[in-house]
Motif scaffolding. Structure first.
Motif, PDB file in Angstrom:
ATOM      1  N   CYS A   1       7.314 -44.722 -15.542  1.00 50.31           N
ATOM      2  CA  CYS A   1       8.520 -43.780 -15.176  1.00 50.31           C
ATOM      3  C   CYS A   1       8.533 -42.742 -15.924  1.00 50.31           C
TER       4      CYS A   1
ATOM      5  N   ASN B   1      10.335 -39.974 -13.853  1.00 50.95           N
ATOM      6  CA  ASN B   1      11.445 -39.240 -13.356  1.00 50.95           C
ATOM      7  C   ASN B   1      12.522 -40.061 -12.746  1.00 50.95           C
ATOM      8  N   SER B   2      13.860 -39.746 -12.283  1.00 50.95           N
ATOM      9  CA  SER B   2      14.849 -40.818 -11.654  1.00 50.95           C
ATOM     10  C   SER B   2      14.215 -41.608 -10.443  1.00 50.95           C
ATOM     11  N   GLU B   3      13.352 -40.723  -9.583  1.00 48.49           N
ATOM     12  CA  GLU B   3      12.773 -41.685  -8.591  1.00 48.49           C
ATOM     13  C   GLU B   3      11.901 -42.640  -9.007  1.00 48.49           C
ATOM     14  N   ASN B   4      11.175 -42.575  -9.824  1.00 49.09           N
ATOM     15  CA  ASN B   4      10.359 -43.729 -10.435  1.00 49.09           C
ATOM     16  C   ASN B   4      11.106 -44.878 -10.708  1.00 49.09           C
TER      17      ASN B   4
ATOM     18  N   HIS C   1      14.071 -45.408  -9.667  1.00 49.66           N
ATOM     19  CA  HIS C   1      14.751 -46.109  -8.443  1.00 49.66           C
ATOM     20  C   HIS C   1      13.730 -46.833  -7.811  1.00 49.66           C
ATOM     21  N   VAL C   2      12.415 -46.468  -7.531  1.00 48.30           N
ATOM     22  CA  VAL C   2      11.635 -47.253  -6.860  1.00 48.30           C
ATOM     23  C   VAL C   2      11.174 -48.801  -7.736  1.00 48.30           C
TER      24      VAL C   2
ATOM     25  N   PRO D   1      13.701 -34.989  -8.015  1.00 48.70           N
ATOM     26  CA  PRO D   1      14.051 -36.004  -8.684  1.00 48.70           C
ATOM     27  C   PRO D   1      14.088 -35.642 -10.258  1.00 48.70           C
TER      28      PRO D   1
END
Ligand code: SF4
Length: 182
Positions: free
Chosen positions: A61, A63-66, A68-69, A130
């Protein structure tokens, strides 16, 4: 009997681990007989349509998107597998961990040798992007992971054997050669 359902994703990875999965060659036909794929870049399904049995995670991870996923995968998958060194310990992207984020961004967008035109010295900052994390995190520092398949990428045969073992209710075997390459 219904087939086990598999989902896959690439977080901060290079898709090499996905390529390794596809590298099982003709066994891919056997795999399609054995399992169904849900959310995955392999079939381009972008959202979970149901609970899955196995989630294969490539990449850590950054970033924030990673994050979240990865949390979404933990919620939807009974078993989560960290596939490859990036998922297990951050891998190559984690080389930035000792460098301040500002310095990384300036190298990428302003000062780096591959930057050809950015006269205004713009670093992308759209609110839709992100948010970069302070460092790259291995998956197990964000959510509980159940299994780890080492390698960069893990050998196709290892991914295949691990999937078959899980589907048939057997232990995943990680022979010494999987960790030692000399
Ligand atoms: S472990 Fe290696 S092959 Fe897999 S995503 Fe990371 S760099 Fe790519």
């Amino acid at each position: 009997m219904s087939k086990p359902i598999i989902a896959t994703t690439s977080l901060a990875g290079c898709f090499g681990c996905h390529m390794s999965l596809l590298d099982i060659d003709e066994k891919i036909l056997d795999l399609i007989q054995l399992v169904e794929f849900d959310k995955s870049p392999i079939n381009d399904i972008k959202k979970f349509s149901r609970k899955c049995d196995i989630g294969l995670i490539e990449g850590g991870c950054c970033n924030s998107e990673n994050v979240h996923v990865l949390k979404d995968f933990r919620e939807h998958c009974k078993i989560l597998i960290a596939v490859g060194e990036c998922a297990i310990m951050g891998g190559l992207p984690a080389m930035r961990n000792g460098i301040p984020i500002r310095e990384c961004l300036e190298e990428a967008y302003i000062k780096g040798p591959t930057v050809s035109s950015n006269d205004q010295h713009i670093i992308p900052n759209d609110s839709e992007l992100p948010i970069l994390l302070d460092r790259v995190y291995p998956c197990h520092e964000i959510v509980k992971m159940d299994y780890y398949l080492p390698g960069c990428p893990p050998r196709a045969g290892l991914i295949w054997e691990a999937l078959v073992a899980l589907i048939t209710g057997n232990e995943i075997k990680l022979p010494y050669e999987v960790f030692k390459f000399d």
